[in-house]
Each structure stands twice: as C-alpha cells, then as structure tokens.
Design an enzyme around this catalytic site. Structure first.
Site, PDB file in Angstrom:
ATOM      1  N   LYS A  61      29.144  20.647 -23.459  1.00 22.96           N
ATOM      2  CA  LYS A  61      28.503  21.860 -22.948  1.00 22.96           C
ATOM      3  C   LYS A  61      27.048  21.863 -23.402  1.00 22.96           C
ATOM      4  O   LYS A  61      26.763  21.870 -24.589  1.00 22.96           O
ATOM      5  CB  LYS A  61      29.210  23.119 -23.454  1.00 22.96           C
ATOM      6  CG  LYS A  61      28.609  24.397 -22.865  1.00 22.96           C
ATOM      7  CD  LYS A  61      29.285  25.641 -23.406  1.00 22.96           C
ATOM      8  CE  LYS A  61      28.749  26.883 -22.693  1.00 22.96           C
ATOM      9  NZ  LYS A  61      27.274  27.006 -22.755  1.00 22.96           N
TER      10      LYS A  61
ATOM     11  N   ASP B 257      23.257  23.474 -23.769  1.00 22.78           N
ATOM     12  CA  ASP B 257      22.762  24.804 -24.124  1.00 22.78           C
ATOM     13  C   ASP B 257      21.312  24.926 -23.693  1.00 22.78           C
ATOM     14  O   ASP B 257      20.393  24.529 -24.408  1.00 22.78           O
ATOM     15  CB  ASP B 257      22.897  25.007 -25.643  1.00 22.78           C
ATOM     16  CG  ASP B 257      22.614  26.435 -26.068  1.00 22.78           C
ATOM     17  OD1 ASP B 257      22.548  27.308 -25.189  1.00 22.78           O
ATOM     18  OD2 ASP B 257      22.468  26.678 -27.281  1.00 22.78           O
TER      19      ASP B 257
END
Length: 360
Positions: free
Chosen positions: A67, A69
């Site tokens: 993931k 950011d």
C-alpha cells in the site's frame, strides 16, 4: 553495381469507366504523429476504485501488493498531451513534472494509468509527509510548486482505443505489465507479491510500511468502494475534519493541539485531538490558515464537553492522522498528525458506522 531502387508499383485498376480505367490511390504510410483511430472513446475522467478496509484478508482469488502512501492520480496519455488527474478531477501535471515527462515517453500509445504519486525515504518506503514536504508546507505556499515524486502504477483502464474496464483485473494486469516493460523512471510498476497475505502484512509492518492492498483478480474495474479491492493496515491513517484548536502558551503563537471530527450519518462528531507530529513551521502555517476560518456562531460545530479552551473553526480543513486504535468512548488512540489533505485530492473524511469499527 548497386541496383537502382524501383519505383513503388501503381495500384491495379479496379473499375472500368467511359474515359478509361479507374485506379485506387497509392497506399501511403501512416504519419505516426497523427492520433490513432479510437475504437472506444477515451473517458474524460474515471472515478477511482477504492479499497475497503478489512481486519483480515478475505477468501478469494486476490493479488497482493504494497500500500503506497501518497496522492492518487489517474495518468491520461492522450493524443493532445498528458493530464495527471487527482481524485477531485484537478490536473496536477505542473506539480509532478517528472511523472508527466515519463508519461510522454510512454506515448504515442494512448492510455489511462491508475496509480499513486509518492516520495520514498532512504529505505524505499513511501510517506505522505515526505510528499507534502516536497510540495512545500502542506502544499500551500504561493508560487509554482513542483515535486520530484514518482508514480507507482497498479492498474490500466484504457489502451490504444480500447476501454479495459470490462476486463478482469488479471487481464488488465498483464496489459499494464506489458505497457510498462522496460520503464524504471518516474512511472513504475507496483509489483504483486506472491505470498500469503497474513505473512506479507506481518513483513510489511516490520519494515514500517503502512499496509498491503489486495485486488480480486476476477473483478472488473468498478468505481468506488465495492469490495473488489481491500486494504489491510499496520497502522490506521485516515482523514478527519479540523473543527478547532487549543491555543498554545508558548511564545511562537502556534497551537497546542487540533480538535478532530468524523461523520456519523450526516453529522460531525468529536473524536479527539492530536498534538504530536507537527514541525514548528507547520504549526505557524496552520495557525495562519485556521485564523481565517474562525467559527462565529454561539454553538460549536460539534458537541463538546471538554474543559479546555478551544478556538472553534469552520469545518473546512482535512487532516491526515495516523492512529493506533479507538478508545471505548469513541476517541482516537495515540494519534499523530501527518499533513493536510487538499480539496483537489477529494479526500474522504472518516465515517463511523454503528457496529462497524472499520469505518467506510
């Protein structure tokens, strides 16, 4: 003796005519500078698919990746040029020149890439605060702001006249890998990791990464939070509305903490305050911004029973806040400020659902 090149043959006669035979025009090579004929019209804008927060990995045929950011971007490589669209539909091509130039190098193919603009630390980890710092103090200083950010692409929605949203994700993934093959510049492939998601999440958390994202390989591209994409987080990080601040007793004139709110239904409710994660320059910049948004009504914008002195604000600014969990009385546990989201980024404000501690 070198052979003399032969003149290209003329087309053969096709039809008879009273004054002679008609001939087709000579076949000419296509000018590659001209746009290609589009079979499916290129969408002007696509609302992004969003990942639903889950406590554990769901069953099914999911592919998993890190993931990132940063800022979500849709990269439009079009016959007339390149656009970098935020979730709010704003073109940030001038703010991310390295990504824009890398997109031009992917042409003359037409395509729409879905990805995340990020800044990386020395260990290769992305950080929202790093990206904000690259754009200035929360991206709000005047002037021509640019960032050397790169983009990790994780989906392709359109390619050379074909709308790919109706294809399964695993098919789109193959086309994305082929489109980015050999490109390791400012646009890079967000690689899938072949590992059990529980083990991958544990490893990601140990390395200080925010979490992992899973995508159903059998799913079409659907805008919004449909459950086709899911995210597992090491540490929660969400957007909260700034509804006030506690004045600081220090000499610098900043603030002691920000008061935060989330949505419950259509109403904003107080979910605690954050007083860590700020740099001195940020507090001064934020204080100037907040003092232009003073709340002028008698009742505060959210119900509040605290004893601290509070300067209430119009619910306008959205703070990205990292936190560990929720307390039993519905407040953020160990929150830390990461930065301000921007209107153009169309950031979500956290929504609390009855009986659902995962939010929306």
């Amino acid at each position: 003796m070198a052979k003399v090149p032969r003149s290209p043959p003329r087309s053969k006669p096709l039809l008879g005519h009273d004054n002679g035979q008609l001939q087709s025009s000579p076949i000419r090579k296509r000018n590659r500078a001209q746009p290609q004929l589009l079979f499916d019209p290129m969408p002007d804008r696509v609302e992004p698919a969003l990942a639903a927060l889950k406590a554990k990995a769901p069953a099914g045929n999911f592919g998993w990746e890190i993931k990132w950011d940063g800022y979500r971007l849709a990269v439009h490589i079009e016959p007339k040029g390149v656009r970098l669209l935020t979730r709010g539909g704003y073109n940030w091509v001038d703010r991310f020149p390295a990504i824009a130039e890398a997109a031009r190098e992917l042409g003359p193919a037409t395509m729409i890439l879905d990805g995340e603009a990020v800044m990386l630390d020395e260990q290769g980890r992305s950080g929202f605060n790093l990206l904000q710092a690259s754009l200035g103090a929360d991206g709000r200083k005047s002037g021509n702001l640019t960032s050397p950010a790169i983009l990790y692409a994780f989906d392709i929605l359109y390619l050379d006249g074909h709308d790919l949203r109706g294809l399964d994700y695993q098919e789109r993934r193959h086309l994305l890998e082929d489109a980015l093959a050999g490109h390791e510049g400012a646009i890079r492939l967000s690689e899938e990791v072949d590992a059990d998601p529980s083990a991958l999440l544990e490893h990601a958390c140990r390395l200080g990464v925010e979490g992992i994202v899973g995508k159903n390989r059998d799913s079409k591209y659907r805008s919004g939070r449909t459950g086709d994409w899911v995210k597992l987080k090491c540490v929660s990080s969400e957007g909260f509305m700034i509804v006030g601040y506690e004045p600081s007793n220090g000499a610098h004139g900043g603030f002691a903490s920000l008061l935060l709110a989330a949505y419950k239904g259509n109403d904003l409710i107080y979910v605690g305050s954050v007083g860590t994660g700020f740099k001195e320059s940020q507090t001064l910049q934020l204080r100037k911004m907040m003092d232009k948004l003073l709340w002028k009504r008698r009742q505060p914008p959210v119900p509040y029973s605290g004893k601290h002195q509070v300067i209430w604000l119009q619910p306008t600014l959205i703070a990205e806040v990292e936190f560990r969990a929720w307390t039993t009385d519905g407040k953020l546990r160990h929150p830390a400020y990461k930065g301000l989201r921007e209107v153009q980024d169309n950031a979500d404000v956290y929504r609390i659902k009855d009986g659902d501690d995962e939010g929306a």
